[in-house]
Scaffold this motif. Structure first.
Motif, PDB file in Angstrom:
ATOM      1  N   ALA A  42       8.098   8.644   2.585  1.00  0.00           N
ATOM      2  CA  ALA A  42       9.501   8.177   2.707  1.00  0.00           C
ATOM      3  C   ALA A  42      10.447   9.569   2.417  1.00  0.00           C
ATOM      4  O   ALA A  42      11.441   9.829   3.364  1.00  0.00           O
ATOM      5  CB  ALA A  42       9.925   7.201   1.733  1.00  0.00           C
ATOM      6  N   ALA A  43      10.332  10.539   1.503  1.00  0.00           N
ATOM      7  CA  ALA A  43      11.061  11.396   1.256  1.00  0.00           C
ATOM      8  C   ALA A  43      10.874  12.540   2.577  1.00  0.00           C
ATOM      9  O   ALA A  43      11.860  13.215   2.989  1.00  0.00           O
ATOM     10  CB  ALA A  43      10.488  12.056  -0.075  1.00  0.00           C
ATOM     11  N   HIS A  44       9.661  12.724   2.830  1.00  0.00           N
ATOM     12  CA  HIS A  44       9.310  13.570   3.791  1.00  0.00           C
ATOM     13  C   HIS A  44      10.046  13.129   5.345  1.00  0.00           C
ATOM     14  O   HIS A  44      10.652  13.864   6.078  1.00  0.00           O
ATOM     15  CB  HIS A  44       7.890  13.640   4.109  1.00  0.00           C
ATOM     16  N   LEU A  45       9.807  11.843   5.455  1.00  0.00           N
ATOM     17  CA  LEU A  45      10.638  11.386   6.856  1.00  0.00           C
ATOM     18  C   LEU A  45      11.955  10.856   6.694  1.00  0.00           C
ATOM     19  O   LEU A  45      12.731  10.517   7.445  1.00  0.00           O
ATOM     20  CB  LEU A  45       9.758   9.987   7.244  1.00  0.00           C
ATOM     21  N   HIS A  46      12.622  11.251   5.461  1.00  0.00           N
ATOM     22  CA  HIS A  46      14.192  10.840   5.238  1.00  0.00           C
ATOM     23  C   HIS A  46      14.480   9.497   5.517  1.00  0.00           C
ATOM     24  O   HIS A  46      15.378   9.147   6.148  1.00  0.00           O
ATOM     25  CB  HIS A  46      14.963  11.671   5.874  1.00  0.00           C
ATOM     26  N   LEU A  47      13.549   8.645   4.832  1.00  0.00           N
ATOM     27  CA  LEU A  47      13.672   7.183   5.127  1.00  0.00           C
ATOM     28  C   LEU A  47      14.121   6.454   3.720  1.00  0.00           C
ATOM     29  O   LEU A  47      13.484   6.719   2.800  1.00  0.00           O
ATOM     30  CB  LEU A  47      12.588   6.541   5.944  1.00  0.00           C
ATOM     31  N   PRO A  48      15.257   5.452   3.762  1.00  0.00           N
ATOM     32  CA  PRO A  48      15.290   4.822   2.328  1.00  0.00           C
ATOM     33  C   PRO A  48      14.254   3.876   2.273  1.00  0.00           C
ATOM     34  O   PRO A  48      13.687   3.031   3.122  1.00  0.00           O
ATOM     35  CB  PRO A  48      16.472   4.004   2.865  1.00  0.00           C
ATOM     36  N   LEU A  49      13.634   3.675   1.165  1.00  0.00           N
ATOM     37  CA  LEU A  49      12.444   3.006   0.565  1.00  0.00           C
ATOM     38  C   LEU A  49      12.610   2.654  -0.785  1.00  0.00           C
ATOM     39  O   LEU A  49      12.695   3.365  -1.673  1.00  0.00           O
ATOM     40  CB  LEU A  49      11.245   3.548   1.038  1.00  0.00           C
ATOM     41  N   ASP A  50      12.413   1.436  -1.075  1.00  0.00           N
ATOM     42  CA  ASP A  50      12.450   0.942  -2.770  1.00  0.00           C
ATOM     43  C   ASP A  50      11.099   0.238  -2.831  1.00  0.00           C
ATOM     44  O   ASP A  50      10.875  -0.987  -2.500  1.00  0.00           O
ATOM     45  CB  ASP A  50      13.623  -0.068  -3.026  1.00  0.00           C
ATOM     46  N   ILE A  51      10.088   1.139  -3.455  1.00  0.00           N
ATOM     47  CA  ILE A  51       8.751   0.251  -3.846  1.00  0.00           C
ATOM     48  C   ILE A  51       8.442   0.364  -5.324  1.00  0.00           C
ATOM     49  O   ILE A  51       9.088   1.219  -5.879  1.00  0.00           O
ATOM     50  CB  ILE A  51       7.758   0.959  -2.974  1.00  0.00           C
ATOM     51  N   TRP A  52       7.847  -0.479  -5.820  1.00  0.00           N
ATOM     52  CA  TRP A  52       7.304  -0.540  -7.159  1.00  0.00           C
ATOM     53  C   TRP A  52       6.036  -1.220  -7.318  1.00  0.00           C
ATOM     54  O   TRP A  52       5.432  -1.849  -6.269  1.00  0.00           O
ATOM     55  CB  TRP A  52       8.376  -1.356  -7.911  1.00  0.00           C
ATOM     56  N   GLY A 100       0.853  -1.428  -0.003  1.00  0.00           N
ATOM     57  CA  GLY A 100       0.126   0.086  -0.033  1.00  0.00           C
ATOM     58  C   GLY A 100       0.850   1.194  -0.222  1.00  0.00           C
ATOM     59  O   GLY A 100       1.741   1.523  -0.608  1.00  0.00           O
ATOM     60  N   SER A 101       0.627   2.083   0.895  1.00  0.00           N
ATOM     61  CA  SER A 101       1.177   3.380   1.019  1.00  0.00           C
ATOM     62  C   SER A 101       2.540   2.964   2.105  1.00  0.00           C
ATOM     63  O   SER A 101       3.209   4.005   2.415  1.00  0.00           O
ATOM     64  CB  SER A 101       0.409   4.488   1.530  1.00  0.00           C
ATOM     65  N   ALA A 102       2.816   1.998   2.159  1.00  0.00           N
ATOM     66  CA  ALA A 102       4.070   1.806   2.869  1.00  0.00           C
ATOM     67  C   ALA A 102       4.181   1.979   4.248  1.00  0.00           C
ATOM     68  O   ALA A 102       5.233   2.085   4.957  1.00  0.00           O
ATOM     69  CB  ALA A 102       5.546   2.240   2.207  1.00  0.00           C
ATOM     70  N   ALA A 103       3.095   2.271   5.115  1.00  0.00           N
ATOM     71  CA  ALA A 103       3.150   2.649   6.523  1.00  0.00           C
ATOM     72  C   ALA A 103       3.826   1.889   7.183  1.00  0.00           C
ATOM     73  O   ALA A 103       4.572   2.398   8.305  1.00  0.00           O
ATOM     74  CB  ALA A 103       1.503   2.845   7.162  1.00  0.00           C
ATOM     75  N   ASN A 104       3.744   0.415   7.050  1.00  0.00           N
ATOM     76  CA  ASN A 104       4.420  -0.647   7.863  1.00  0.00           C
ATOM     77  C   ASN A 104       5.933  -0.730   7.583  1.00  0.00           C
ATOM     78  O   ASN A 104       6.796  -0.586   8.402  1.00  0.00           O
ATOM     79  CB  ASN A 104       3.818  -2.008   7.491  1.00  0.00           C
ATOM     80  N   LEU A 105       6.241  -0.419   6.284  1.00  0.00           N
ATOM     81  CA  LEU A 105       7.837  -0.299   6.133  1.00  0.00           C
ATOM     82  C   LEU A 105       8.384   0.937   6.686  1.00  0.00           C
ATOM     83  O   LEU A 105       9.446   0.853   7.169  1.00  0.00           O
ATOM     84  CB  LEU A 105       7.864  -0.370   4.420  1.00  0.00           C
ATOM     85  N   LEU A 106       7.594   2.010   6.587  1.00  0.00           N
ATOM     86  CA  LEU A 106       8.137   3.151   7.095  1.00  0.00           C
ATOM     87  C   LEU A 106       8.231   3.244   8.762  1.00  0.00           C
ATOM     88  O   LEU A 106       9.316   3.661   9.507  1.00  0.00           O
ATOM     89  CB  LEU A 106       7.258   4.377   6.716  1.00  0.00           C
ATOM     90  N   TRP A 107       7.307   2.629   9.218  1.00  0.00           N
ATOM     91  CA  TRP A 107       7.587   2.235  10.605  1.00  0.00           C
ATOM     92  C   TRP A 107       8.765   1.546  10.980  1.00  0.00           C
ATOM     93  O   TRP A 107       9.454   1.859  11.979  1.00  0.00           O
ATOM     94  CB  TRP A 107       6.304   1.656  11.371  1.00  0.00           C
ATOM     95  N   LEU A 108       8.865   0.472  10.183  1.00  0.00           N
ATOM     96  CA  LEU A 108      10.305  -0.458  10.507  1.00  0.00           C
ATOM     97  C   LEU A 108      11.198   0.520  10.107  1.00  0.00           C
ATOM     98  O   LEU A 108      12.381   0.345  10.864  1.00  0.00           O
ATOM     99  CB  LEU A 108      10.251  -1.451   9.694  1.00  0.00           C
ATOM    100  N   GLY A 109      11.308   1.397   9.268  1.00  0.00           N
ATOM    101  CA  GLY A 109      12.361   2.342   8.941  1.00  0.00           C
ATOM    102  C   GLY A 109      12.626   3.285  10.217  1.00  0.00           C
ATOM    103  O   GLY A 109      14.149   3.644  10.538  1.00  0.00           O
ATOM    104  N   GLN A 110      11.461   3.436  10.867  1.00  0.00           N
ATOM    105  CA  GLN A 110      11.810   4.364  12.090  1.00  0.00           C
ATOM    106  C   GLN A 110      12.212   3.596  13.216  1.00  0.00           C
ATOM    107  O   GLN A 110      12.738   4.236  14.453  1.00  0.00           O
ATOM    108  CB  GLN A 110      10.458   5.109  12.467  1.00  0.00           C
ATOM    109  N   GLN A 111      12.430   2.334  13.252  1.00  0.00           N
ATOM    110  CA  GLN A 111      12.888   1.564  14.133  1.00  0.00           C
ATOM    111  C   GLN A 111      14.391   1.166  13.831  1.00  0.00           C
ATOM    112  O   GLN A 111      15.078   0.430  14.502  1.00  0.00           O
ATOM    113  CB  GLN A 111      12.015   0.376  14.159  1.00  0.00           C
ATOM    114  N   GLY A 112      15.107   1.596  12.774  1.00  0.00           N
ATOM    115  CA  GLY A 112      16.204   1.395  12.454  1.00  0.00           C
ATOM    116  C   GLY A 112      16.733   0.543  11.211  1.00  0.00           C
ATOM    117  O   GLY A 112      17.970   0.439  10.752  1.00  0.00           O
ATOM    118  N   PHE A 113      15.582   0.018  10.464  1.00  0.00           N
ATOM    119  CA  PHE A 113      15.884  -0.898   9.546  1.00  0.00           C
ATOM    120  C   PHE A 113      16.262   0.082   8.073  1.00  0.00           C
ATOM    121  O   PHE A 113      15.603   1.100   7.892  1.00  0.00           O
ATOM    122  CB  PHE A 113      14.550  -1.949   9.275  1.00  0.00           C
TER     123      PHE A 113
END
Length: 243
Positions: free
Chosen positions: A109-119, A76-89
């Motif tokens: 992801a850009a707003h939160l400055h988190l790495p994310l690769d989605i397609w 979806g909109s990657a909310a789960n992945l972004l949460w994991l990113g905020q945990q250090g992943f």
């Protein structure tokens, strides 16, 4: 006894499950910009109350190191992945069928400055499937797809995981089979029967069935919990790929 009880309680509390750094006005602006389906606003804003998703993510966080590679089909909109990113992943990958939802995920992801690769991809028949993964997350989508099969899903994704890798998922339980009108779409209960759509919950499995299907497809059931008061009732599972 104390540790299992504490784990049971923590799985049901909203503590630490919200996405940080996203304001109401900021999310509203991104929703308008990307034209993402409206339910993503709820999935992000109220994430801490979506216990089936939060518990699956927390369990992965508990068994994987920060350098683990994690993939979420149906992100979806990657909310789960972004949460994991905020945990250090930092090795976070995802796919979804909706380009608007994916655009929202990229913006967040850009707003939160988190790495994310989605397609964009089909979760049942993926054209791009990462390999050598440490973890796979799959929540709130498989049981909505007509014709989907849990065993086929495990067969499709098993070889993408390293031996010993983990797959966290949720499933609607067979408790829903006993809910009046369960054969119809939950939003159509007020309509004449001839106008109702089939239920959006197309797969329903109890824990024993999940364990048995997992074993047949090269996974061991590590832990599970059932949210008995959720509507529909859902259970969360942590599976581990066997050698």
């Amino acid at each position: 006894m104390f540790i299992p009880l504490l784990s049971y309680v923590l799985d049901r509390l909203p503590l630490g499950n919200a996405l940080k750094g996203i304001t109401v006005n900021g999310l509203d602006a991104l929703m308008r910009k990307t034209k993402a389906p409206v339910w993503h606003d709820y999935a992000i804003r109220q994430r801490q109350w979506r216990r089936h998703a939060c518990t699956a993510c927390r369990w992965l966080r508990g068994v994987l190191p920060p350098d683990a590679a994690i993939f979420e089909p149906g992100c979806g909109s990657a909310a789960n992945l972004l949460w994991l990113g905020q945990q250090g992943f930092r090795k976070l990958y995802g796919s979804d069928i909706s380009p608007e939802a994916l655009e929202l995920g990229v913006e967040l992801a850009a707003h939160l400055h988190l790495p994310l690769d989605i397609w964009q991809d089909d979760g049942l028949r993926p054209a791009r499937l990462p390999q050598n993964l440490d973890g796979i997350l799959s929540v709130n989508w498989l049981y909505h797809i007509p014709g989907a099969d849990f065993g086929d899903f495990l067969r499709q994704y098993r070889d993408s995981l390293k031996p010993g890798g983990y797959l966290a998922c949720d499933m609607v339980t067979r408790h829903y089979d006993h809910v009046p009108g369960n054969q119809w779409h939950s939003q159509d209960q007020h309509r004449p029967e001839a106008e109702r759509r089939p239920s959006e919950y197309t797969i329903r499995l109890d824990p024993k069935e999940v364990r048995d299907i997992a074993a047949r497809h090269g996974f061991a059931l590590v832990r599970h919990t059932c949210f008995v008061l959720s509507r529909p009732q859902r259970a969360v599972y942590l599976l581990q790929r066997t050698a």
